[in-house]
Design a protein around this motif. Structure first.
Motif, PDB file in Angstrom:
ATOM      1  N   GLY A  78       0.852  -1.196   0.000  1.00  0.00           N
ATOM      2  CA  GLY A  78       0.000   0.000   0.000  1.00  0.00           C
ATOM      3  C   GLY A  78       0.884   1.241   0.000  1.00  0.00           C
ATOM      4  N   ILE A  79       0.612   2.171  -0.907  1.00  0.00           N
ATOM      5  CA  ILE A  79       1.377   3.425  -0.928  1.00  0.00           C
ATOM      6  C   ILE A  79       0.404   4.561  -0.663  1.00  0.00           C
ATOM      7  N   ASP A  80       0.752   5.430   0.255  1.00  0.00           N
ATOM      8  CA  ASP A  80      -0.171   6.508   0.602  1.00  0.00           C
ATOM      9  C   ASP A  80       0.590   7.741   1.043  1.00  0.00           C
ATOM     10  N   GLU A  81      -0.031   8.891   0.794  1.00  0.00           N
ATOM     11  CA  GLU A  81       0.580  10.129   1.279  1.00  0.00           C
ATOM     12  C   GLU A  81      -0.039  10.485   2.620  1.00  0.00           C
ATOM     13  N   PHE A  82       0.680  11.232   3.407  1.00  0.00           N
ATOM     14  CA  PHE A  82       0.068  11.825   4.603  1.00  0.00           C
ATOM     15  C   PHE A  82       0.688  13.185   4.828  1.00  0.00           C
ATOM     16  N   SER A  83      -0.132  14.109   5.373  1.00  0.00           N
ATOM     17  CA  SER A  83       0.393  15.461   5.544  1.00  0.00           C
ATOM     18  C   SER A  83       0.969  15.612   6.938  1.00  0.00           C
ATOM     19  N   VAL A  84       2.097  16.294   6.976  1.00  0.00           N
ATOM     20  CA  VAL A  84       2.824  16.427   8.219  1.00  0.00           C
ATOM     21  C   VAL A  84       2.289  17.605   9.012  1.00  0.00           C
ATOM     22  N   ARG A  85       2.092  18.699   8.315  1.00  0.00           N
ATOM     23  CA  ARG A  85       1.367  19.814   8.910  1.00  0.00           C
ATOM     24  C   ARG A  85       0.204  20.071   7.977  1.00  0.00           C
ATOM     25  N   THR A 115       5.336  10.018   2.401  1.00  0.00           N
ATOM     26  CA  THR A 115       4.687   8.843   1.814  1.00  0.00           C
ATOM     27  C   THR A 115       4.941   7.626   2.690  1.00  0.00           C
ATOM     28  N   SER A 116       3.871   6.859   2.924  1.00  0.00           N
ATOM     29  CA  SER A 116       4.046   5.621   3.682  1.00  0.00           C
ATOM     30  C   SER A 116       3.921   4.411   2.756  1.00  0.00           C
ATOM     31  N   PHE A 117       4.748   3.411   2.997  1.00  0.00           N
ATOM     32  CA  PHE A 117       4.711   2.141   2.258  1.00  0.00           C
ATOM     33  C   PHE A 117       4.351   1.062   3.255  1.00  0.00           C
ATOM     34  N   SER A 118       3.249   0.332   2.986  1.00  0.00           N
ATOM     35  CA  SER A 118       2.756  -0.605   3.987  1.00  0.00           C
ATOM     36  C   SER A 118       2.560  -2.012   3.452  1.00  0.00           C
ATOM     37  N   ASP A 119       2.660  -2.957   4.356  1.00  0.00           N
ATOM     38  CA  ASP A 119       2.302  -4.339   4.072  1.00  0.00           C
ATOM     39  C   ASP A 119       0.821  -4.447   4.419  1.00  0.00           C
ATOM     40  N   ILE A 120      -0.019  -4.565   3.371  1.00  0.00           N
ATOM     41  CA  ILE A 120      -1.473  -4.514   3.582  1.00  0.00           C
ATOM     42  C   ILE A 120      -1.960  -5.703   4.412  1.00  0.00           C
ATOM     43  N   ASP A 121      -1.456  -6.908   4.121  1.00  0.00           N
ATOM     44  CA  ASP A 121      -1.899  -8.085   4.873  1.00  0.00           C
ATOM     45  C   ASP A 121      -1.560  -7.967   6.351  1.00  0.00           C
ATOM     46  N   ALA A 122      -0.345  -7.500   6.616  1.00  0.00           N
ATOM     47  CA  ALA A 122       0.107  -7.424   8.011  1.00  0.00           C
ATOM     48  C   ALA A 122      -0.361  -6.140   8.677  1.00  0.00           C
ATOM     49  N   SER A 123      -0.913  -5.223   7.860  1.00  0.00           N
ATOM     50  CA  SER A 123      -1.403  -3.946   8.372  1.00  0.00           C
ATOM     51  C   SER A 123      -0.327  -3.196   9.176  1.00  0.00           C
ATOM     52  N   ARG A 124       0.852  -3.085   8.555  1.00  0.00           N
ATOM     53  CA  ARG A 124       1.935  -2.365   9.211  1.00  0.00           C
ATOM     54  C   ARG A 124       2.690  -1.492   8.205  1.00  0.00           C
ATOM     55  N   VAL A 163      -6.359   0.207   4.579  1.00  0.00           N
ATOM     56  CA  VAL A 163      -5.768   1.473   4.151  1.00  0.00           C
ATOM     57  C   VAL A 163      -6.254   2.618   5.037  1.00  0.00           C
ATOM     58  N   GLU A 164      -7.563   2.628   5.293  1.00  0.00           N
ATOM     59  CA  GLU A 164      -8.125   3.679   6.143  1.00  0.00           C
ATOM     60  C   GLU A 164      -7.595   3.588   7.561  1.00  0.00           C
ATOM     61  N   THR A 194      10.498   7.960  12.590  1.00  0.00           N
ATOM     62  CA  THR A 194      10.650   7.103  13.765  1.00  0.00           C
ATOM     63  C   THR A 194       9.313   6.890  14.472  1.00  0.00           C
ATOM     64  N   ILE A 195       8.553   7.970  14.625  1.00  0.00           N
ATOM     65  CA  ILE A 195       7.300   7.845  15.378  1.00  0.00           C
ATOM     66  C   ILE A 195       6.278   7.018  14.597  1.00  0.00           C
ATOM     67  N   VAL A 196       6.278   7.124  13.262  1.00  0.00           N
ATOM     68  CA  VAL A 196       5.349   6.309  12.471  1.00  0.00           C
ATOM     69  C   VAL A 196       5.728   4.831  12.618  1.00  0.00           C
ATOM     70  N   TYR A 197       7.016   4.544  12.531  1.00  0.00           N
ATOM     71  CA  TYR A 197       7.439   3.141  12.699  1.00  0.00           C
ATOM     72  C   TYR A 197       7.055   2.624  14.082  1.00  0.00           C
ATOM     73  N   LEU A 198       7.204   3.472  15.088  1.00  0.00           N
ATOM     74  CA  LEU A 198       6.895   3.044  16.452  1.00  0.00           C
ATOM     75  C   LEU A 198       5.402   2.755  16.620  1.00  0.00           C
ATOM     76  N   VAL A 199       4.569   3.636  16.067  1.00  0.00           N
ATOM     77  CA  VAL A 199       3.127   3.517  16.304  1.00  0.00           C
ATOM     78  C   VAL A 199       2.451   2.562  15.308  1.00  0.00           C
ATOM     79  N   VAL A 200       2.900   2.545  14.045  1.00  0.00           N
ATOM     80  CA  VAL A 200       2.199   1.752  13.023  1.00  0.00           C
ATOM     81  C   VAL A 200       3.098   0.665  12.427  1.00  0.00           C
ATOM     82  N   GLY A 201       4.277   0.474  12.994  1.00  0.00           N
ATOM     83  CA  GLY A 201       5.217  -0.484  12.392  1.00  0.00           C
ATOM     84  C   GLY A 201       5.082  -1.898  12.932  1.00  0.00           C
ATOM     85  N   LYS A 202       4.252  -2.080  13.950  1.00  0.00           N
ATOM     86  CA  LYS A 202       4.109  -3.391  14.614  1.00  0.00           C
ATOM     87  C   LYS A 202       5.483  -3.987  14.909  1.00  0.00           C
TER      88      LYS A 202
END
Ligand SMILES: [Zn+2]
Length: 401
Positions: free
Chosen positions: A158-165, A172-181, A364-365, A389-397
């Motif tokens: 999964g590729i998605d953008e997110f706004s910082v401010r 941009t975040s790159f995610s493993d959709i099955d693992a949801s991380r 994705v949501e 770092t904080i994204v990996y900590l909170v959403v990186g499983k």
């Protein structure tokens, strides 16, 4: 058991280490424990098999440890360098802290746990340490844990953008959709982010070719990057991103129309929300508004019709349905809706691919909202390294041990 022994046991110290001095100051609000090794003790070499190396010299060090009730607690020790027959002079690693850190392992574990639940600034305040020191702990453990993540089964990206401010500075975040991380965060949303991700994957010892499906936004920079660096994968646009386009169109129609129709003021969320999530009051307002011949209401019906596309299970049927919808939308005489429909037409195959792949947009949501939570934990900090770092900590499983 005397009190020195008691503290040695509480700290989990083993021979040759033991607590030799306890200094408690009520006025300063701190407890200082001095640890030392027995005279004549030998230590194993950190680089080879040699187990009994004599001490060469020592250096005094201090570590912040878990508070003893409300009292800040510090450990002090002279840390030896040993003389190994094979390797020469080597630093000894102490069992209560990692090399180079001014905190004990237990203190660092506490910080990691706290940062999963509260902001980094808040944690810094709570434990009485400068936030930059908290970030350094996080960076170390997060990087180490990321390297240990098993990607053998990873195949839907999964590729998605997110706004910082708000509104600017996209990442941009790159995610493993099955693992949801979230696996990787890039600093912009330009096309080179895809190659940065594939590079990261290779560095972890995995082949980007194992990805066969990519779920992303209709954003040309990503699509260009995918064509160049992940050409084997098919692209799917999920419901979340397509509906986002449609919602933008409704908002434009409503914005223009409310200038001449005051009833539409403050109704933004009524049109954007999923009907089943509306409150009773919002439902009443909506059915009231729908009675009038409003452009916004027309755009809204076209959106609801588009949403039904995802309920059709047969892929031929769903493509025929989407064609009909496209005809309706492009004949709506609502410029923003026509624009959204044309956008969907441009990315037709990726939209249709959904029926074949059935990626659940819930993932994705879900990742999206967790990233928002992560951004709150980093409130007050703009450094991109910290945000990653904080994204990996909170959403990186991630798994810390
Ligand atoms: Zn050695």
């Amino acid at each position: 058991m005397d009190e020195h022994m008691l503290f040695s046991t509480a700290l989990g110290l083993e021979k040759p280490w033991k607590v030799v001095e306890i200094e408690f100051s009520k006025d300063k609000g701190r407890l200082d424990l001095t640890i030392d090794f027995q005279r004549g003790a030998t230590f194993p070499c950190s680089s080879c098999e040699e187990g009994n190396c004599p001490v060469h010299d020592t250096k005094d060090r201090t570590w912040r440890h878990l508070n003893f009730f409300q009292y800040e607690t510090y450990l002090h020790a002279r840390v030896p360098r040993i003389k190994c027959k094979a390797c020469g002079i080597k630093q000894v690693e102490v069992p209560w802290a990692r090399p180079g850190s001014g905190f004990t392992l237990l203190f660092e574990m506490l910080v990691l746990q706290l940062c999963r639940e509260m902001s980094v600034a808040g944690v810094g305040e709570l434990v009485g340490e400068h936030a930059n020191r908290i970030w350094r702990i996080l960076e170390h453990y997060v990087e180490r844990a990321r390297r240990n993540v098993d990607l053998s089964f990873f195949h839907i990206l999964g590729i998605d953008e997110f706004s910082v401010r708000k509104g600017h500075n996209y990442m941009t975040s790159f995610s493993d959709i099955d693992a949801s991380r979230v696996l990787f965060v890039a600093e912009s949303r330009r096309k080179e982010v895809v190659s940065k991700f594939t590079e990261d994957m290779r560095q972890r010892g995995y082949d980007p070719e194992q990805i066969d499906l990519i779920c992303c936004d209709m954003w040309d920079a990503y699509l260009n990057g995918i064509r160049n660096h992940l050409p084997q994968a098919s692209v799917v646009f999920d419901r979340f991103h397509i509906m986002k386009q449609m919602n933008k169109a409704i908002e434009k129609v409503r914005w223009a129309e409310q200038k001449t129709n005051k009833d539409l003021k403050k109704t933004r969320f009524i049109w954007l929300k999923n009907p089943k999530n509306l409150t009773e009051k919002q439902k009443d307002k909506l059915s009231g508004l729908k009675k009038y011949d409003l452009k916004t209401a027309r755009a809204y019906h076209i959106k609801l019709a588009l949403a039904r596309f995802w309920d059709i299970e047969d892929s031929e049927e769903s493509e025929a349905y989407l064609k009909k919808w496209y005809f309706w939308a492009t004949h709506s005489r609502l410029a923003p809706v026509i624009e959204a429909a044309r956008c969907i037409k441009n990315y037709w195959q990726g939209v249709i691919n959904y029926t074949k792949s059935r990626i659940t947009n819930g993932v994705v949501e879900g990742l999206n909202s967790k990233i928002k939570t992560a951004m709150k934990r980093a409130y007050g900090f703009k450094q991109t390294q910290y945000l990653k770092t904080i994204v990996y900590l909170v959403v990186g499983k991630l798994c810390f041990e």
